[in-house]
Design a protein around this motif. Structure first.
Motif, PDB file in Angstrom:
ATOM      1  N   UNK A 273       9.586  32.451  36.018  1.00 21.14           N
ATOM      2  CA  UNK A 273       9.329  32.946  34.665  1.00 21.14           C
ATOM      3  C   UNK A 273       9.829  34.389  34.584  1.00 21.14           C
ATOM      4  N   UNK A 274      10.839  34.621  33.749  1.00 12.57           N
ATOM      5  CA  UNK A 274      11.363  35.982  33.655  1.00 12.57           C
ATOM      6  C   UNK A 274      11.531  36.398  32.203  1.00 12.57           C
ATOM      7  N   UNK A 275      11.528  37.692  31.983  1.00 13.70           N
ATOM      8  CA  UNK A 275      11.756  38.272  30.661  1.00 13.70           C
ATOM      9  C   UNK A 275      13.245  38.185  30.321  1.00 13.70           C
TER      10      UNK A 275
ATOM     11  N   UNK B  41       1.539  28.303  48.007  1.00 14.16           N
ATOM     12  CA  UNK B  41       2.753  27.929  48.740  1.00 14.16           C
ATOM     13  C   UNK B  41       3.706  27.293  47.732  1.00 14.16           C
ATOM     14  N   UNK B  42       4.808  27.997  47.440  1.00  8.44           N
ATOM     15  CA  UNK B  42       5.613  27.679  46.251  1.00  8.44           C
ATOM     16  C   UNK B  42       6.745  26.693  46.522  1.00  8.44           C
ATOM     17  N   UNK B 266      -0.693  29.689  35.732  1.00  7.77           N
ATOM     18  CA  UNK B 266       0.326  29.879  36.778  1.00  7.77           C
ATOM     19  C   UNK B 266       1.607  30.454  36.177  1.00  7.77           C
ATOM     20  N   UNK B 267       2.004  29.936  35.021  1.00  6.95           N
ATOM     21  CA  UNK B 267       3.207  30.460  34.359  1.00  6.95           C
ATOM     22  C   UNK B 267       3.014  31.919  33.961  1.00  6.95           C
ATOM     23  N   UNK B 268       1.862  32.200  33.357  1.00  7.37           N
ATOM     24  CA  UNK B 268       1.656  33.532  32.784  1.00  7.37           C
ATOM     25  C   UNK B 268       1.364  34.602  33.827  1.00  7.37           C
ATOM     26  N   UNK B 269       0.617  34.231  34.852  1.00  4.61           N
ATOM     27  CA  UNK B 269       0.152  35.255  35.783  1.00  4.61           C
ATOM     28  C   UNK B 269       0.872  35.227  37.116  1.00  4.61           C
ATOM     29  N   UNK B 272       5.586  31.725  37.624  1.00  2.02           N
ATOM     30  CA  UNK B 272       6.267  30.655  38.315  1.00  2.02           C
ATOM     31  C   UNK B 272       6.346  29.441  37.393  1.00  2.02           C
ATOM     32  N   UNK B 273       7.528  28.807  37.343  1.00  4.16           N
ATOM     33  CA  UNK B 273       7.696  27.590  36.559  1.00  4.16           C
ATOM     34  C   UNK B 273       7.220  26.408  37.404  1.00  4.16           C
ATOM     35  N   UNK B 274       6.164  25.730  36.968  1.00  2.00           N
ATOM     36  CA  UNK B 274       5.667  24.594  37.745  1.00  2.00           C
ATOM     37  C   UNK B 274       5.411  23.392  36.864  1.00  2.00           C
ATOM     38  N   UNK B 275       5.432  22.234  37.492  1.00  2.00           N
ATOM     39  CA  UNK B 275       5.126  20.980  36.809  1.00  2.00           C
ATOM     40  C   UNK B 275       3.617  20.875  36.598  1.00  2.00           C
ATOM     41  N   UNK B 276       3.196  20.002  35.675  1.00  2.00           N
ATOM     42  CA  UNK B 276       1.756  19.783  35.519  1.00  2.00           C
ATOM     43  C   UNK B 276       1.083  19.406  36.853  1.00  2.00           C
ATOM     44  N   UNK B 277       1.724  18.542  37.646  1.00  2.00           N
ATOM     45  CA  UNK B 277       1.126  18.093  38.916  1.00  2.00           C
ATOM     46  C   UNK B 277       0.767  19.255  39.839  1.00  2.00           C
ATOM     47  N   UNK B 278       1.521  20.340  39.716  1.00  2.00           N
ATOM     48  CA  UNK B 278       1.306  21.547  40.521  1.00  2.00           C
ATOM     49  C   UNK B 278      -0.021  22.224  40.285  1.00  2.00           C
TER      50      UNK B 278
END
Lengths: 313, 313
Positions: A273-275, B41-42, B266-269, B272-278
């Protein structure tokens, strides 16, 4: 240069235990598309979500204990505001943040969340400066400029220092350029730690003061910049202009569409996620594939503070 | 356990040069909200964007050269399809991927992009199996099940193995559970490399076969699972059920709303771009703050392949 290697090493030592040594990510598919070997230094994973934490914290922690107790003040509606707020909290002192009345509530909330006192001002240079001065006169707080400040520049230099510690033999390094704090810091680190690497700056066409200033060898501020890369609307200062003139190989400008396309590529393929401001370095590479073909290129992803309800794609 | 420490170490050695040792990220603000020390763990930064690469590659590279030349076949519309496709490419052989007719074009394109041959089938178990069998009869290709396969499970075990190499003294580790390949691999690594860590699995309420099976001590598949966490719709196999019975401390189920809220956090803080399953492991922690208070918890972010045009927030 008015700086030396030791300054950078000391700055890094000063802030290292409070910041993240952010990971460097690579993407096979972006490498394939670009034809280059790209290394993304992910400052969106930095504390407060942006590299600005490095500079603000270095400035705060460089201040004498006596002065530090009077607190810190800055004007910013962006990442620098949060950076000064959190840095002051770390130093166990007060932060006074001046923000324009129209600033997004979520940003004001974030700054207050770090314990800072927010003062709203009119959305013009005069009101910002006046409001800051009033606070300084009243409290004796120390002003931290977002980029026209040696300690801030040294703090930002630690970002590419870490990159060079991890990734060797980069042909190019590309930060985006706004006010020039990160650009200047990158130039310093490159000069002292990776001399064979060339520094290229990436700038929005719609806020191209660095491009114009660099090529005309004269500092010319941009008026009414209007770009989606809101972190890059600011113009260079004398200090950052001088460093940029000395250590920049080239400035590449990119269009709004190129910024958005690169941003989407980073989200989809790097999973980060980037600006919008982050995407400039990749946009610059994709626009100049021949130049970067088979080259090893470091790209600074500057921050990840973006409104998920207001994405440009 | 039918596995030993050496199996995991050998599997890791086999695949290490082709995969990313993905970074472990932390977020001060998520720690504050949850009251726990969380280590993400990403695996969304893994090759093909998901942990599935580990298992598929371990299976492919464990195959004899003679058999490997006949190629590999699997049925999947998700990350396992891409994982087998890229693994086969690495092994310089052919991949045959069976996908249901309704599969998203973008996923079919991604699989073809790795050089695999895609065969479309009807969207039911019978058609999938028949189509795979036809391919196997014709080509002699080796079938790689997405989770009911020792080498796949060992491949997935390398993920938490890396986590334990980097982060010590975890009180808990939480993978999400679908078919149970990652859950089983996590249990193996924990048993051999971090014995004091407890394994907790996170599962959607709407696909809770592992929860029901674990608590009734009897393998009961789920029928018609309907969850946004599309990677977790599959049911356990005998093999993964046995391992899960042996090494799981608890299974926590979460609602669709809890999944979406955790995903957004997770996206906002974490940026990281993650799937719902994540998002299941974080959702499980947020739902049980008392249990995890001040504990050190490893969370596996399983993948980042998500359609930006179709976000749930």
């Amino acid at each position: 240069m008015n700086f030396n290697k030791e300054d950078i090493l000391l700055s890094h030592k000063r802030i290292a235990s409070w910041i993240h040594n952010t990971p460097v990510l690579t993407s096979g598919s972006i490498n394939q598309i670009s034809g280059a070997d790209l290394f993304f230094k992910c400052e969106n994973f930095q504390k407060i979500g942006a590299f600005k934490m490095r500079g603000a914290l270095n400035a705060v922690l460089s201040t004498s204990k006596e002065n530090s107790q009077k607190g810190f003040v800055t004007h910013s509606s962006g990442n620098h505001a949060q950076a000064v707020a959190l840095s002051s909290k770390i130093a166990n002192t007060k932060a006074y943040i001046v923000m324009p009345k129209g600033a997004p509530k979520i940003k004001i909330k974030a700054v207050k969340g770090y314990g800072a006192e927010v003062t709203l001002c009119e959305n013009n240079e005069r009101s910002r400066t006046d409001t800051c001065e009033k606070i300084i006169n009243k409290t004796g707080a120390n002003f931290i400029h977002p980029y026209d400040n040696d300690k801030v520049i040294l703090g930002q230099s630690t970002c590419s220092k870490e990159l060079y510690d991890e990734i060797e033999k980069l042909d190019y390094v590309i930060p985006p350029v706004g006010g020039g704090g990160l650009a200047s810091g990158t130039i310093l680190s490159t000069f002292f730690f990776s001399k064979s690497t060339k520094v290229i700056l990436a700038e929005p066409e719609k806020a191209n003061d660095a491009f114009i200033s660099f090529n005309s060898k004269k500092l010319i501020p941009v008026s009414k910049p209007d770009t989606i890369a809101d972190g890059l609307k600011t113009s260079l200062s004398e200090k950052t202009f001088d460093i940029i003139m000395e250590g920049t190989d080239e400035i590449i400008t990119v269009s709004e569409e190129e910024i958005i396309n690169a941003m989407r590529m980073i989200w989809e393929r790097l999973k980060v996620v980037c600006e919008p401001s982050c995407s400039l370095p990749l946009a610059a590479v994709l626009k100049n594939k021949e130049k970067f073909k088979n080259k090893r290129v470091g790209l600074i992803l500057t921050g990840g503070n973006v409104d998920l309800n207001n994405l440009p794609f």
